[in-house]
Design a protein around this motif. Structure first.
Motif, PDB file in Angstrom:
ATOM      1  N   SER A  75      -1.244  -1.184   7.873  1.00 14.60           N
ATOM      2  CA  SER A  75      -1.836  -1.855   6.712  1.00 14.60           C
ATOM      3  C   SER A  75      -3.049  -2.649   7.158  1.00 14.60           C
ATOM      4  O   SER A  75      -2.927  -3.749   7.703  1.00 14.60           O
ATOM      5  N   SER A  76      -4.223  -2.088   6.928  1.00 14.30           N
ATOM      6  CA  SER A  76      -5.469  -2.767   7.289  1.00 14.30           C
ATOM      7  C   SER A  76      -6.419  -2.911   6.110  1.00 14.30           C
ATOM      8  O   SER A  76      -7.354  -3.699   6.164  1.00 14.30           O
ATOM      9  N   ASP A  77      -6.183  -2.160   5.032  1.00 14.00           N
ATOM     10  CA  ASP A  77      -7.053  -2.234   3.843  1.00 14.00           C
ATOM     11  C   ASP A  77      -6.405  -3.003   2.697  1.00 14.00           C
ATOM     12  O   ASP A  77      -6.987  -3.108   1.621  1.00 14.00           O
ATOM     13  N   GLY A  78      -5.196  -3.515   2.923  1.00 13.96           N
ATOM     14  CA  GLY A  78      -4.505  -4.253   1.868  1.00 13.96           C
ATOM     15  C   GLY A  78      -3.097  -3.727   1.662  1.00 13.96           C
ATOM     16  O   GLY A  78      -2.875  -2.509   1.666  1.00 13.96           O
ATOM     17  N   CYS A 102      -3.690  -8.034  -1.914  1.00 17.60           N
ATOM     18  CA  CYS A 102      -5.052  -7.498  -2.077  1.00 17.60           C
ATOM     19  C   CYS A 102      -5.994  -7.897  -0.948  1.00 17.60           C
ATOM     20  O   CYS A 102      -7.212  -7.800  -1.095  1.00 17.60           O
ATOM     21  N   GLY A 103      -5.442  -8.367   0.152  1.00 16.47           N
ATOM     22  CA  GLY A 103      -6.289  -8.812   1.255  1.00 16.47           C
ATOM     23  C   GLY A 103      -6.753  -7.660   2.114  1.00 16.47           C
ATOM     24  O   GLY A 103      -7.461  -6.750   1.691  1.00 16.47           O
ATOM     25  N   GLY A 104      -6.312  -7.651   3.342  1.00 18.07           N
ATOM     26  CA  GLY A 104      -6.725  -6.629   4.296  1.00 18.07           C
ATOM     27  C   GLY A 104      -6.871  -7.230   5.672  1.00 18.07           C
ATOM     28  O   GLY A 104      -6.751  -8.445   5.857  1.00 18.07           O
ATOM     29  N   GLU A 105      -7.112  -6.375   6.665  1.00 18.91           N
ATOM     30  CA  GLU A 105      -7.336  -6.798   8.045  1.00 18.91           C
ATOM     31  C   GLU A 105      -6.085  -7.387   8.704  1.00 18.91           C
ATOM     32  O   GLU A 105      -6.200  -8.108   9.695  1.00 18.91           O
ATOM     33  N   ILE A 113       2.503  -2.962  -9.398  1.00 19.04           N
ATOM     34  CA  ILE A 113       1.503  -3.483  -8.468  1.00 19.04           C
ATOM     35  C   ILE A 113       0.392  -2.449  -8.358  1.00 19.04           C
ATOM     36  O   ILE A 113       0.586  -1.367  -7.792  1.00 19.04           O
ATOM     37  N   LYS A 114      -0.746  -2.766  -8.922  1.00 13.84           N
ATOM     38  CA  LYS A 114      -1.862  -1.826  -8.909  1.00 13.84           C
ATOM     39  C   LYS A 114      -2.550  -1.816  -7.553  1.00 13.84           C
ATOM     40  O   LYS A 114      -2.456  -2.754  -6.772  1.00 13.84           O
ATOM     41  N   ARG A 115      -3.242  -0.735  -7.302  1.00 12.66           N
ATOM     42  CA  ARG A 115      -3.967  -0.577  -6.046  1.00 12.66           C
ATOM     43  C   ARG A 115      -5.113  -1.591  -5.969  1.00 12.66           C
ATOM     44  O   ARG A 115      -6.000  -1.623  -6.829  1.00 12.66           O
ATOM     45  N   CYS A 116      -5.076  -2.446  -4.961  1.00  8.38           N
ATOM     46  CA  CYS A 116      -6.157  -3.409  -4.747  1.00  8.38           C
ATOM     47  C   CYS A 116      -6.288  -3.658  -3.255  1.00  8.38           C
ATOM     48  O   CYS A 116      -5.323  -3.530  -2.506  1.00  8.38           O
ATOM     49  N   GLY A 117      -7.485  -4.005  -2.825  1.00  8.55           N
ATOM     50  CA  GLY A 117      -7.747  -4.203  -1.404  1.00  8.55           C
ATOM     51  C   GLY A 117      -9.157  -3.747  -1.090  1.00  8.55           C
ATOM     52  O   GLY A 117     -10.048  -3.801  -1.946  1.00  8.55           O
TER      53      GLY A 117
END
Length: 318
Positions: free
Chosen positions: A208-211, A255-258, A308-312
């Motif tokens: 999980s790096s894009d959210g 919805c974050g990332g990294e 939970i919708k796709r976000c990131g």
């Protein structure tokens, strides 16, 4: 007609390459003779992937972390890497030395050898890393979750997105929390040893790096199962930071990332082994949901499922 984003560009290339049935995964598995050859490429672009204040040696390390994290969630040890560089004019010898030190330190940290690459001139720093490993054991895919599996993460979510908000948007935080967030933003560490030991028990897994939302939705779609989430994989200080700064906690966590954490599903039969490994390696395990019949990723709020919708982060859209 709108311009294509990262996902649409990948689909276009897949069609041209004759891979209409291709499913994206964290690594490429190629069988050569009797051996499985594992490969992964990732690109770091200074203007989109490097936060302010990041040191050059840490930029070099981050470019390698992205690939190591993908190997980690599959339980495969990266053994070799090639590095290709686009260097802008004005880079001093000290800056080149710092890049070299970052690569050398990271290769030692993750136990792999850099064997070659390419160097070119460009308008900004771009680092492309390709990593390689081998093995014949079964590798968990993104799309092999089973009904009844437990959904878990190898660590908390929210520190990276909180850190970026502090850096970019001047949000307030106490010194202890700030230090924790900056450590996650500047020097994330993939859970390589945990992955190497635990992945044999995973039914499915993904870096999980894009959210977290993107990760869960990708795994749900490829598995053709419903992912039911009943808990946030986060810590109290993240909750406190969100409340003080009036930020939606769901945005910080999903919805974050990294983060470079692994998200995986595991049969309840193997939970004891997974928990034992996590304690031994000091990995903060979060059991956040379960796999059910159906589709979509849903969060249980007051006993009611909410999608939970796709976000990131999606390149060329975010």
């Amino acid at each position: 007609m709108k311009n294509p984003d990262e996902r649409e560009i990948i689909k276009t290339f897949q069609k041209r390459f004759g891979k209409t049935g291709f499913l994206a995964d964290d690594v490429e598995v190629i069988k050569i003779g009797s051996c499985k050859f594992i490969a992964k490429s990732d690109m770091l672009v200074q203007s989109t992937d490097v936060p302010p204040r990041m040191k050059i040696a840490d930029i070099a390390r981050k470019s390698m972390v992205a690939c190591v994290s993908d190997f980690s969630c599959k339980g495969v040890k990266p053994q070799f890497a090639t590095i290709s560089l686009s260097i802008p004019r004005g880079f001093t010898q000290k800056m080149i030395n710092d890049l070299a030190d970052g690569f050398a330190s990271a290769s030692k940290e993750f136990g792999l050898k850099i064997v070659g690459g390419d160097t070119n001139q460009g308008k900004e720093l771009v680092i492309e890393v390709s990593m390689f490993g081998a093995g014949n054991k079964k590798i968990p895919s993104r799309g092999s979750a089973k009904i009844g599996d437990i959904i878990a993460t190898s660590g908390p979510f929210g520190y990276s997105s909180s850190g970026l908000k502090i850096i970019l948007n001047k949000y307030k935080a106490n010194p202890r929390f700030l230090k924790k967030c900056m450590g996650k933003v500047m020097r994330s560490t993939p859970r390589l040893q945990f992955g190497l030991q635990a992945a044999k028990y995973f039914s499915s897994s993904m870096d999980s790096s894009d959210g977290l939302s993107i990760t869960l939705n990708d795994m749900s779609e490829q598995s053709k199962k419903r992912f039911v989430i009943f808990g946030f994989p986060t810590e109290y200080d993240i909750v406190e930071f969100a409340a003080k700064n009036k930020i939606d906690l769901k945005d910080l966590v999903f919805c974050g990332g990294e983060e470079y954490e692994m998200v995986f599903t595991v049969s309840p039969l193997y939970l004891h082994q997974i928990r034992k490994m996590a304690r031994k390696l000091q990995v903060p395990l979060f059991e956040i949901g379960y796999v059910a019949r159906g589709k979509d990723v849903v969060l249980m709020e007051k006993f009611k499922p909410k999608k939970i919708k796709r976000c990131g982060w999606i390149h060329l859209r975010s």
